[in-house]
Design a protein around this motif. Sequence first.
Motif, PDB file in Angstrom:
ATOM      1  N   ASP A 144       0.837  -1.209   0.000  1.00 19.12           N
ATOM      2  CA  ASP A 144       0.000   0.000   0.000  1.00 19.12           C
ATOM      3  C   ASP A 144       0.871   1.259   0.000  1.00 19.12           C
ATOM      4  N   ASN A 145       1.952   1.253   0.763  1.00 23.34           N
ATOM      5  CA  ASN A 145       2.818   2.436   0.818  1.00 23.34           C
ATOM      6  C   ASN A 145       3.524   2.683  -0.512  1.00 23.34           C
ATOM      7  N   THR A 146       3.990   1.635  -1.175  1.00 24.59           N
ATOM      8  CA  THR A 146       4.642   1.859  -2.471  1.00 24.59           C
ATOM      9  C   THR A 146       3.615   2.295  -3.512  1.00 24.59           C
ATOM     10  N   LYS A 147       2.383   1.813  -3.402  1.00 26.00           N
ATOM     11  CA  LYS A 147       1.334   2.278  -4.305  1.00 26.00           C
ATOM     12  C   LYS A 147       1.067   3.765  -4.072  1.00 26.00           C
ATOM     13  N   ARG A 148       1.081   4.208  -2.833  1.00 25.58           N
ATOM     14  CA  ARG A 148       0.901   5.636  -2.537  1.00 25.58           C
ATOM     15  C   ARG A 148       2.002   6.465  -3.193  1.00 25.58           C
ATOM     16  N   LEU A 149       3.231   5.964  -3.162  1.00 28.43           N
ATOM     17  CA  LEU A 149       4.347   6.706  -3.754  1.00 28.43           C
ATOM     18  C   LEU A 149       4.234   6.730  -5.275  1.00 28.43           C
ATOM     19  N   ARG A 150       3.888   5.602  -5.869  1.00 28.61           N
ATOM     20  CA  ARG A 150       3.703   5.578  -7.325  1.00 28.61           C
ATOM     21  C   ARG A 150       2.563   6.514  -7.718  1.00 28.61           C
ATOM     22  N   ASP A 151       1.479   6.484  -6.950  1.00 27.24           N
ATOM     23  CA  ASP A 151       0.348   7.365  -7.238  1.00 27.24           C
ATOM     24  C   ASP A 151       0.738   8.838  -7.108  1.00 27.24           C
ATOM     25  N   ALA A 152       1.644   9.154  -6.182  1.00 25.26           N
ATOM     26  CA  ALA A 152       2.120  10.530  -6.026  1.00 25.26           C
ATOM     27  C   ALA A 152       2.954  10.942  -7.243  1.00 25.26           C
ATOM     28  N   LEU A 153       3.754  10.030  -7.786  1.00 24.46           N
ATOM     29  CA  LEU A 153       4.493  10.321  -9.020  1.00 24.46           C
ATOM     30  C   LEU A 153       3.506  10.661 -10.134  1.00 24.46           C
ATOM     31  N   VAL A 154       2.448   9.869 -10.239  1.00 28.37           N
ATOM     32  CA  VAL A 154       1.417  10.092 -11.258  1.00 28.37           C
ATOM     33  C   VAL A 154       0.721  11.426 -11.025  1.00 28.37           C
ATOM     34  N   GLU A 155       0.361  11.696  -9.778  1.00 27.52           N
ATOM     35  CA  GLU A 155      -0.318  12.957  -9.457  1.00 27.52           C
ATOM     36  C   GLU A 155       0.537  14.163  -9.846  1.00 27.52           C
ATOM     37  N   GLY A 156       1.829  14.089  -9.549  1.00 32.38           N
ATOM     38  CA  GLY A 156       2.719  15.183  -9.920  1.00 32.38           C
ATOM     39  C   GLY A 156       2.808  15.363 -11.422  1.00 32.38           C
ATOM     40  N   ALA A 157       2.870  14.253 -12.150  1.00 38.69           N
ATOM     41  CA  ALA A 157       3.020  14.308 -13.611  1.00 38.69           C
ATOM     42  C   ALA A 157       1.748  14.748 -14.315  1.00 38.69           C
ATOM     43  N   THR A 158       0.626  14.724 -13.604  1.00 41.62           N
ATOM     44  CA  THR A 158      -0.647  15.070 -14.239  1.00 41.62           C
ATOM     45  C   THR A 158      -1.258  16.343 -13.652  1.00 41.62           C
ATOM     46  N   GLN A 159      -0.424  17.208 -13.123  1.00 43.83           N
ATOM     47  CA  GLN A 159      -0.922  18.485 -12.613  1.00 43.83           C
ATOM     48  C   GLN A 159      -1.583  19.255 -13.748  1.00 43.83           C
ATOM     49  N   PRO A 160      -2.639  20.033 -13.437  1.00 38.67           N
ATOM     50  CA  PRO A 160      -3.382  20.745 -14.493  1.00 38.67           C
ATOM     51  C   PRO A 160      -2.526  21.690 -15.332  1.00 38.67           C
ATOM     52  N   GLU A 161      -1.462  22.240 -14.752  1.00 39.03           N
ATOM     53  CA  GLU A 161      -0.630  23.165 -15.532  1.00 39.03           C
ATOM     54  C   GLU A 161       0.245  22.457 -16.563  1.00 39.03           C
ATOM     55  N   ILE A 162       0.332  21.142 -16.486  1.00 38.95           N
ATOM     56  CA  ILE A 162       1.096  20.371 -17.473  1.00 38.95           C
ATOM     57  C   ILE A 162       0.163  20.039 -18.627  1.00 38.95           C
ATOM     58  N   GLU A 163       0.493  20.534 -19.789  1.00 36.10           N
ATOM     59  CA  GLU A 163      -0.311  20.271 -20.984  1.00 36.10           C
ATOM     60  C   GLU A 163       0.579  19.634 -22.047  1.00 36.10           C
ATOM     61  N   GLY A 164       0.017  18.776 -22.816  1.00 35.21           N
ATOM     62  CA  GLY A 164       0.760  18.214 -23.933  1.00 35.21           C
ATOM     63  C   GLY A 164       1.671  17.063 -23.574  1.00 35.21           C
ATOM     64  N   VAL A 165       1.552  16.527 -22.367  1.00 35.78           N
ATOM     65  CA  VAL A 165       2.333  15.351 -21.986  1.00 35.78           C
ATOM     66  C   VAL A 165       1.358  14.214 -21.712  1.00 35.78           C
ATOM     67  N   THR A 166       1.489  13.164 -22.481  1.00 37.69           N
ATOM     68  CA  THR A 166       0.670  11.972 -22.293  1.00 37.69           C
ATOM     69  C   THR A 166       1.392  11.052 -21.324  1.00 37.69           C
ATOM     70  N   LEU A 167       0.671  10.547 -20.348  1.00 42.16           N
ATOM     71  CA  LEU A 167       1.255   9.696 -19.328  1.00 42.16           C
ATOM     72  C   LEU A 167       0.793   8.259 -19.509  1.00 42.16           C
ATOM     73  N   THR A 168       1.745   7.341 -19.476  1.00 41.26           N
ATOM     74  CA  THR A 168       1.468   5.904 -19.471  1.00 41.26           C
ATOM     75  C   THR A 168       2.037   5.353 -18.173  1.00 41.26           C
ATOM     76  N   VAL A 169       1.237   4.606 -17.436  1.00 45.56           N
ATOM     77  CA  VAL A 169       1.658   4.051 -16.147  1.00 45.56           C
ATOM     78  C   VAL A 169       1.517   2.540 -16.212  1.00 45.56           C
ATOM     79  N   ARG A 170       2.611   1.850 -15.933  1.00 47.48           N
ATOM     80  CA  ARG A 170       2.630   0.387 -15.992  1.00 47.48           C
ATOM     81  C   ARG A 170       3.447  -0.157 -14.820  1.00 47.48           C
ATOM     82  N   THR A 171       3.113  -1.375 -14.411  1.00 46.11           N
ATOM     83  CA  THR A 171       3.998  -2.102 -13.518  1.00 46.11           C
ATOM     84  C   THR A 171       5.136  -2.648 -14.384  1.00 46.11           C
ATOM     85  N   PRO A 172       6.238  -3.055 -13.778  1.00 49.03           N
ATOM     86  CA  PRO A 172       7.321  -3.626 -14.594  1.00 49.03           C
ATOM     87  C   PRO A 172       6.893  -4.869 -15.374  1.00 49.03           C
TER      88      PRO A 172
END
Length: 155
Positions: A15-43
């Motif tokens: 659960d804690n590592t999922k929280r950290l991965r989700d925080a990486l995603v949250e940072g990368a998808t901030q509303p001020e970021i436009e034009g960056v497509t995000l793909t999230v995968r497990t290894p």
Amino acid sequence: MSGKSLLIVGHIPSDNTKRLRDALVEGATQPEIEGVTLTVRTPFEAGPEEVLASDAVLLFTTENLGYMSGALKDFFDRSYYPCLEKTDGLPYALCVRAGHDGTGTCRAVESITTGLRWRAVQEPLVCRGSFQEDFVEQCRELGLLMAAGLEAGIF
């Protein structure tokens, strides 16, 4: 719009590592970021196809016995040769959830990414020791830095 693609490959066994991965995603998808497509995968889900389609990669792994997770090693085992000489200079960053110091994990990932000729664009973020709430904000900031840098054409 920059039309750039960021790939996050994150091993999330708890659960804690999922929280950290989700925080990486949250940072990368901030509303001020436009034009960056995000793909999230497990290894286990990610492979060379996703890497070849990406403009930057953010790797997240646990420290396992002083090394990267077996899941991330599996990702590299499947992706190394298909990506070799096709992804030279690919910008990447590394985040490690380390129970100890993370040194061996960083060294192992650096060895593989050096062979691939990928380019580290941030110092590794190593979340050391017992879990701390501050790790979540550090991961959010790293995700934001990667997406913003990609959007701005810095890397």
